[in-house]
Design an enzyme around this catalytic site. Structure first.
Site, short mmCIF file in Angstrom:
data_model
loop_
_atom_site.label_atom_id
_atom_site.label_comp_id
_atom_site.label_asym_id
_atom_site.label_seq_id
_atom_site.Cartn_x
_atom_site.Cartn_y
_atom_site.Cartn_z
CB THR A 127 30.14 -113.13 96.10
OG1 THR A 127 30.63 -113.75 95.30
CG2 THR A 127 30.73 -114.00 97.56
CG ASP A 128 27.42 -108.25 95.28
OD1 ASP A 128 28.56 -107.80 95.58
OD2 ASP A 128 26.34 -107.73 95.71
CD GLN A 129 29.76 -105.47 89.48
OE1 GLN A 129 29.84 -106.16 88.49
NE2 GLN A 129 30.02 -104.08 89.20
#
Lengths: 133, 133, 133, 133
Positions: D16-18
């Site tokens: 995942t990323d932000q």
């Protein structure tokens, strides 16, 4: 006299996770960038050590203490020193910061290995650059 | 009575590097997979703890000792235990192996934090699952 | 008049795989670095667009043609241009090279979305920077 | 008769990323997992093709269309088919979904290469498994 190098990098979006900060494993990637810089600074290209001499820096241990979260687009500085080195092992210490804010500290312990990943002794040409007599 | 879980995963090509073995930072990604499995095994979804209660497992420290290289397509087993836990911190131990070959051992130390990444105390509903009185 | 930016980065060991070259997914990470640079060059920080205005660049499509392998420690240049842009979508083209050697070309198509990941129209303050009337 | 395989994986936190969803480059890692599964399903281990015959699947082109965001801990299914294959090239199509929700579709175009990364012709033992006469 101990050599100290400073590496700089900018946090990539890919390096963040859904907590909104850098994913903890990515600090180790930055340490890799820092030690490659260190090798260059003391006089050799890590790449050439692999290609020409078939010597690889296998990682035997790694650790990291996380102090404050690093965030996307921040500029991270990594101060790298050699904590221990001889013909068989090499230990790097890393201090990561963003401006004056400490971000993390880390350490990696390496063993010099050959193409088959068996331990080898570091040849003179590299040993001298690390100050090994 | 201590809970022990075993996670299994197969090494991805993406996880290897030009040394022909798994890149050292990727073992930490596997530890993440293992601790999410651990949470599920003792009775909660880590995802729900974040979404519903706004509690995150921030990493305070991580370390890994590499014993034998893991290679592409190998099946890795990760045995996970809790080394320490209270309302503020949680420490996982991991033993990684491939068949009977030890691959690595690792540890991650976590702090429970809220959405703003400040420390919080673990609520009863989770504390009881970890055997905290 | 079309804006063109050039980003530079050095290949990390972590980005290679056991084929001895850069793993194909990592080129997309480099494109991300390049488009963040592009935004900065035309006058805004992508980070601020997310934080202050709650506008995110979701990726709708991505593609890459690999021409010659990139290798560890090489210095990669990425020339970035905007192929198409309006209030709803943004398309970047990337040309990756190492010295005079073409490495890859890529394209990413983005949709402007809000915090809930639903499409939004790009506000004037950003639209003008992209030359949208 | 066309072979179809289905791979399953669970989204990792690391992926995942932000933005709170899976980072766009990671879909390509999943496609790699899927095509290794495909090779196994039609009768060979991709690993062995590299080790024993020195034949590698270099990526010439890749693309992905993102339909709905994938999120942490979701179970992703990847349906893989061969869109084109002959002694020199191999094209995979991938359909990614989560339960009944389409997540993405992708394609990778490969060239068979030898250890020096120069194109080679696929030997009979593999060609027959792909239904090449």
């Amino acid at each position: 006299m101990e050599k100290v190098t400073t590496s700089r990098l900018r946090v990539r979006y890919a390096e963040t996770d859904q907590m909104g900060v850098v994913y903890y494993a990515n600090y180790y990637v930055w340490m890799e960038v820092a030690r490659v810089d260190y090798c260059r600074a003391i006089g050799f290209e890590y790449k050439e050590m692999e290609l020409e001499d078939g010597i690889f820096l296998a990682v035997a241990e790694s650790k990291c203490r996380y102090k404050t979260p690093a965030r996307f687009d921040e500029e991270i500085s990594i101060v790298t020193t050699v904590a221990d080195v001889n013909r068989r092992i090499l230990v790097f210490d890393y201090a990561l910061s963003c401006a004056d804010r400490p971000v993390a500290s880390g350490q990696t312990r390496h063993v010099f290995v050959g193409r088959t990943l068996r331990p080898v002794r570091l040849p003179d040409k590299y040993a001298s650059l690390f100050g090994i007599e």
